[in-house]
Enzyme design. Structure first.
Site, PDB file in Angstrom:
ATOM      1  N   ASP A  30      -3.302  48.447   8.131  1.00  0.00           N
ATOM      2  CA  ASP A  30      -2.965  47.586   9.275  1.00  0.00           C
ATOM      3  C   ASP A  30      -2.986  48.456  10.523  1.00  0.00           C
ATOM      4  OD1 ASP A  30      -1.117  44.658   9.336  1.00  0.00           O
ATOM      5  OD2 ASP A  30      -1.466  45.824  11.149  1.00  0.00           O
ATOM      6  N   GLU A 150      -6.497  32.399  -1.083  1.00  0.00           N
ATOM      7  CA  GLU A 150      -5.170  32.561  -1.672  1.00  0.00           C
ATOM      8  C   GLU A 150      -4.408  31.239  -1.520  1.00  0.00           C
ATOM      9  OE1 GLU A 150      -3.983  35.039  -3.519  1.00  0.00           O
ATOM     10  OE2 GLU A 150      -2.440  33.508  -3.693  1.00  0.00           O
ATOM     11  N   LEU A 152      -1.001  30.987  -2.334  1.00  0.00           N
ATOM     12  CA  LEU A 152       0.449  31.217  -2.436  1.00  0.00           C
ATOM     13  C   LEU A 152       1.204  30.508  -1.317  1.00  0.00           C
ATOM     14  CD1 LEU A 152       1.338  33.433  -0.051  1.00  0.00           C
ATOM     15  CD2 LEU A 152       0.304  35.026  -1.634  1.00  0.00           C
ATOM     16  N   LYS A 223     -10.512  26.022   0.088  1.00  0.00           N
ATOM     17  CA  LYS A 223      -9.232  26.423   0.671  1.00  0.00           C
ATOM     18  C   LYS A 223      -8.804  25.468   1.776  1.00  0.00           C
ATOM     19  CE  LYS A 223      -5.683  28.610   2.037  1.00  0.00           C
ATOM     20  NZ  LYS A 223      -4.439  28.699   1.298  1.00  0.00           N
ATOM     21  N   GLY A 272      10.109  13.807   5.176  1.00  0.00           N
ATOM     22  CA  GLY A 272      11.016  14.676   5.922  1.00  0.00           C
ATOM     23  C   GLY A 272      10.752  14.604   7.408  1.00  0.00           C
ATOM     24  N   GLY A 276       5.349  22.015   8.642  1.00  0.00           N
ATOM     25  CA  GLY A 276       5.219  23.067   9.650  1.00  0.00           C
ATOM     26  C   GLY A 276       4.674  24.316   8.990  1.00  0.00           C
ATOM     27  N   CYS A 279       0.437  27.637   8.188  1.00  0.00           N
ATOM     28  CA  CYS A 279      -0.815  27.235   7.536  1.00  0.00           C
ATOM     29  C   CYS A 279      -1.224  25.787   7.800  1.00  0.00           C
ATOM     30  CB  CYS A 279      -0.694  27.475   6.033  1.00  0.00           C
ATOM     31  SG  CYS A 279      -0.284  29.177   5.654  1.00  0.00           S
ATOM     32  N   LYS A 282      -2.186  24.700  11.478  1.00  0.00           N
ATOM     33  CA  LYS A 282      -3.387  25.426  11.930  1.00  0.00           C
ATOM     34  C   LYS A 282      -4.607  25.035  11.098  1.00  0.00           C
ATOM     35  CE  LYS A 282      -3.584  29.809  10.328  1.00  0.00           C
ATOM     36  NZ  LYS A 282      -4.710  30.155   9.497  1.00  0.00           N
TER      37      LYS A 282
HETATM   38  C1  UGA Z   1       0.896  26.198   2.152  1.00  0.00           C
HETATM   39  C2  UGA Z   1       0.270  25.771   0.814  1.00  0.00           C
HETATM   40  O1  UGA Z   1       1.228  25.039   0.044  1.00  0.00           O
HETATM   41  C3  UGA Z   1      -0.201  26.998   0.005  1.00  0.00           C
HETATM   42  O2  UGA Z   1      -0.872  26.572  -1.179  1.00  0.00           O
HETATM   43  C4  UGA Z   1      -1.180  27.811   0.873  1.00  0.00           C
HETATM   44  O3  UGA Z   1      -1.608  28.985   0.212  1.00  0.00           O
HETATM   45  C5  UGA Z   1      -0.489  28.218   2.167  1.00  0.00           C
HETATM   46  O4  UGA Z   1      -0.058  27.011   2.861  1.00  0.00           O
HETATM   47  C6  UGA Z   1      -1.487  28.985   2.994  1.00  0.00           C
HETATM   48  O5  UGA Z   1      -2.550  28.441   3.307  1.00  0.00           O
HETATM   49  O6  UGA Z   1      -1.265  30.184   3.233  1.00  0.00           O
HETATM   50  P1  UGA Z   1       3.287  27.169   2.893  1.00  0.00           P
HETATM   51  O7  UGA Z   1       2.810  26.955   4.299  1.00  0.00           O
HETATM   52  O8  UGA Z   1       3.924  28.452   2.535  1.00  0.00           O
HETATM   53  O9  UGA Z   1       2.071  26.957   1.855  1.00  0.00           O
HETATM   54  O10 UGA Z   1       4.385  26.048   2.593  1.00  0.00           O
HETATM   55  P2  UGA Z   1       4.458  24.665   1.799  1.00  0.00           P
HETATM   56  O11 UGA Z   1       5.397  24.801   0.684  1.00  0.00           O
HETATM   57  O12 UGA Z   1       3.128  24.125   1.504  1.00  0.00           O
HETATM   58  O13 UGA Z   1       5.160  23.748   2.916  1.00  0.00           O
HETATM   59  C7  UGA Z   1       4.500  23.458   4.161  1.00  0.00           C
HETATM   60  C8  UGA Z   1       5.323  22.469   4.957  1.00  0.00           C
HETATM   61  O14 UGA Z   1       5.300  21.180   4.355  1.00  0.00           O
HETATM   62  C9  UGA Z   1       6.808  22.840   5.098  1.00  0.00           C
HETATM   63  O15 UGA Z   1       7.217  22.575   6.423  1.00  0.00           O
HETATM   64  C10 UGA Z   1       7.506  21.918   4.119  1.00  0.00           C
HETATM   65  O16 UGA Z   1       8.833  21.632   4.464  1.00  0.00           O
HETATM   66  C11 UGA Z   1       6.620  20.669   4.221  1.00  0.00           C
HETATM   67  N1  UGA Z   1       6.662  19.812   3.018  1.00  0.00           N
HETATM   68  C12 UGA Z   1       6.217  20.275   1.822  1.00  0.00           C
HETATM   69  C13 UGA Z   1       7.126  18.519   3.136  1.00  0.00           C
HETATM   70  O17 UGA Z   1       7.523  18.054   4.233  1.00  0.00           O
HETATM   71  N2  UGA Z   1       7.128  17.717   2.017  1.00  0.00           N
HETATM   72  C14 UGA Z   1       6.694  18.151   0.804  1.00  0.00           C
HETATM   73  O18 UGA Z   1       6.725  17.365  -0.164  1.00  0.00           O
HETATM   74  C15 UGA Z   1       6.233  19.473   0.704  1.00  0.00           C
END
Ligand code: UGA
Length: 477
Positions: A30, A150, A152, A223, A272, A276, A279, A282
């Site tokens: 980095d 990825e 995750l 992706k 909800g 946000g 990921c 954007k």
């Molecule tokens: C998301 C994807 O789930 C991952 O598979 C992906 O790798 C990642 O983006 C990425 O592209 O790097 P992440 O942003 O860490 O992961 O979080 P999520 O668990 O997906 O939640 C995203 C948002 O959706 C949060 O604000 C969460 O509160 C909201 N959410 C999630 C809901 O409002 N309802 C749900 O049922 C699930």
């Protein structure tokens, strides 16, 4: 295998630590000197389960850190690019960091290398990375560009990486897919899971994970399409929740009805305050822009984004209608992170709601188990930070639940009611049962379900809850 990972954000840092745990020799690069110095000194820059253990286990042995890319490229067979791809003003992804890294790699190539896109990038990026490396003098036979997106999630990043639903490799040549198959063979053959000290298997993991090999472009598109689909699922259920509120139906019951259809499934159907994080917002925007560039007008994604923004507005309207006027009101807030289990506040709907309330003249006392330090950097006046959930509720006119932390779903309700000036809870994450909240003396608002009030609880439920409370030794509600 000797691997270089460029970029030590969520994806790069977790991937680097996990590759080391799979037995590879990793060098994490980095250009942020302070970050690399902190990592070398044993600090862990993000809140992520199991990451401190992995960094501690491999630092100085199988995991090294550097601010310089030339030597790590020369020493490695695979170079994973995991640098940021922030949105531009047009909504598409800014790929200038990827381009800079590609240029540097070109100058260091000394034998066959696989250059792997790990960052989320638009579908044509691999072609550009290839062109940039060629333009900067590399021999076409000395490298291939692959895509290995990825999947995750923050908060469960390490277990998502090591116990994935699938591993996706996008390559256009077998010599290149052979290298990536080797990288992931401890997972795809299952040998990692038998090693002493392997990270414990989370519930529901299917082992070994499937390894899917596609063309590079298909992997890149997969992706963006995955994230856009998940965001669409959330916006869909948020729209259904709004309908439930209009007609007096219960979104939890509707979700159960929908989610038990195995073609739909129950996950990512929690309504909800909108999605946000770094990921979904954007990536949906970037995917929309990619589609436009490819000549397809993907208007469905506009609607996904519109519903998501609306959801925050709807929640704010709920707060206004519960409290009538907002100026000077004391509001307790539980949750600032964009979701539970992380300290990340990027594009957090909780932060946007708090900022809107501050603008309307509310005084906020907020608590988050992990994200307060980061929140303090972006919010200064009008907000106080509390040491726990009850302190945030103390003398508040109402309590808002904005992040789905597990600890917020298990609060001592009689204690909470005593702390609040008025027992009003507005829950943006549906963590409680409306009838239980009413029976405990709260006026309770949630998403996609009717509001409940203390005098609206059926007598039978009241006595059931009273009995349970007496049995558990809880104070009288
Ligand atoms: C998301 C994807 O789930 C991952 O598979 C992906 O790798 C990642 O983006 C990425 O592209 O790097 P992440 O942003 O860490 O992961 O979080 P999520 O668990 O997906 O939640 C995203 C948002 O959706 C949060 O604000 C969460 O509160 C909201 N959410 C999630 C809901 O409002 N309802 C749900 O049922 C699930």
């Amino acid at each position: 295998m000797r691997i270089a990972v460029v970029g030590s954000g969520y994806v790069g840092l977790v991937a680097g630590a996990c590759f080391a745990d799979l037995g590879h020799d990793v060098i994490l690069v980095d250009n942020d000197e302070a970050k690399i110095a902190a990592l070398k000194a044993g600090q862990v820059p993000i809140h992520e389960n199991f990451l401190p253990e992995l960094l501690q286990r491999h630092r100085g042995h199988r995991l090294e850190f550097s601010t310089e890319l030339h030597e790590p490229v020369r020493a490695s067979q695979a170079i994973f690019i995991a640098v940021g791809t922030p949105p531009t003003d047009r909504g598409d992804a800014d790929l200038s960091y990827v381009e800079m890294v590609a240029r540097e790699i070109a100058g260091a190539i000394n034998g066959y290398k696989v250059v792997v896109e790990k960052s989320t990038v638009p579908v044509y990026t691999s072609e550009w990375v290839r062109k940039i490396i060629l333009r900067n003098g590399a021999d076409p036979e000395s490298f291939d560009v692959a895509s290995n997106p990825e999947f995750l999630r923050e908060g469960t990043a390490v277990t998502d990486f090591l116990f994935p639903d699938r591993i996706l490799i996008g390559c256009d040549h077998t010599r290149c897919s052979a290298v990536l198959r080797d990288v992931y063979s401890p997972l795809s053959t299952g040998t990692y899971y038998q090693t002493a000290g392997a990270i414990p298997q989370p519930d529901g993991a299917t082992l070994p994970p499937q390894l899917i090999v596609t063309s590079t472009k298909s992997a890149e598109l997969t992706k963006h399409a995955s994230n856009a689909f998940l965001a669409m699922k959330i916006s869909f259920i948020n729209a259904v929740a709004s309908m439930c509120e209009s007609v007096g139906a219960d979104v939890t019951q509707v979700c159960h009805g929908i989610g038990t259809d195995s073609r739909i499934g129950p996950r990512f159907l929690n309504p909800g305050i909108g999605y946000g994080g770094s990921c979904f917002p954007k990536d949906v925007m970037a995917f929309r822009a990619v589609a436009r560039d490819c000549g397809y007008d993907f208007r469905l994604l506009d609607e996904v984004m519109r519903i998501n923004e609306d959801q925050r507005e709807r929640f704010l309207r709920k707060v206004r209608s519960a409290l009538w006027t907002l100026r000077g009101k004391n509001i307790g807030v539980l949750g600032l992170a964009f979701k539970g289990g992380t300290d990340d506040i990027r594009e957090s709907p909780a932060i946007l709601i708090v900022q809107a309330l501050l603008q309307e003249g509310c005084k906020i006392t907020a608590y988050d188990p992990a994200a307060m330090e980061r929140s303090q950097e972006v919010m200064h006046s009008g907000i106080k930070f509390a040491g726990n959930a009850y302190e945030a509720a103390h003398r508040a006119d109402a309590l808002l639940i904005l992040t789905e932390w597990e600890e917020f779903a298990n609060l001592d309700l009689p204690r909470l009611r005593e702390e609040l000036k008025y027992p009003i809870v507005i829950d943006g994450r549906n963590l409680y049962d409306p009838e239980v909240m009413a029976s405990q003396g709260f006026t309770y608002y949630s998403v996609g379900r009717a509001a409940s009030h203390p005098d609206g609880v059926p007598a039978a439920l009241k006595s059931e809850i009273k009995q349970a409370a007496t049995k558990n030794g809880a104070s009288e509600a």
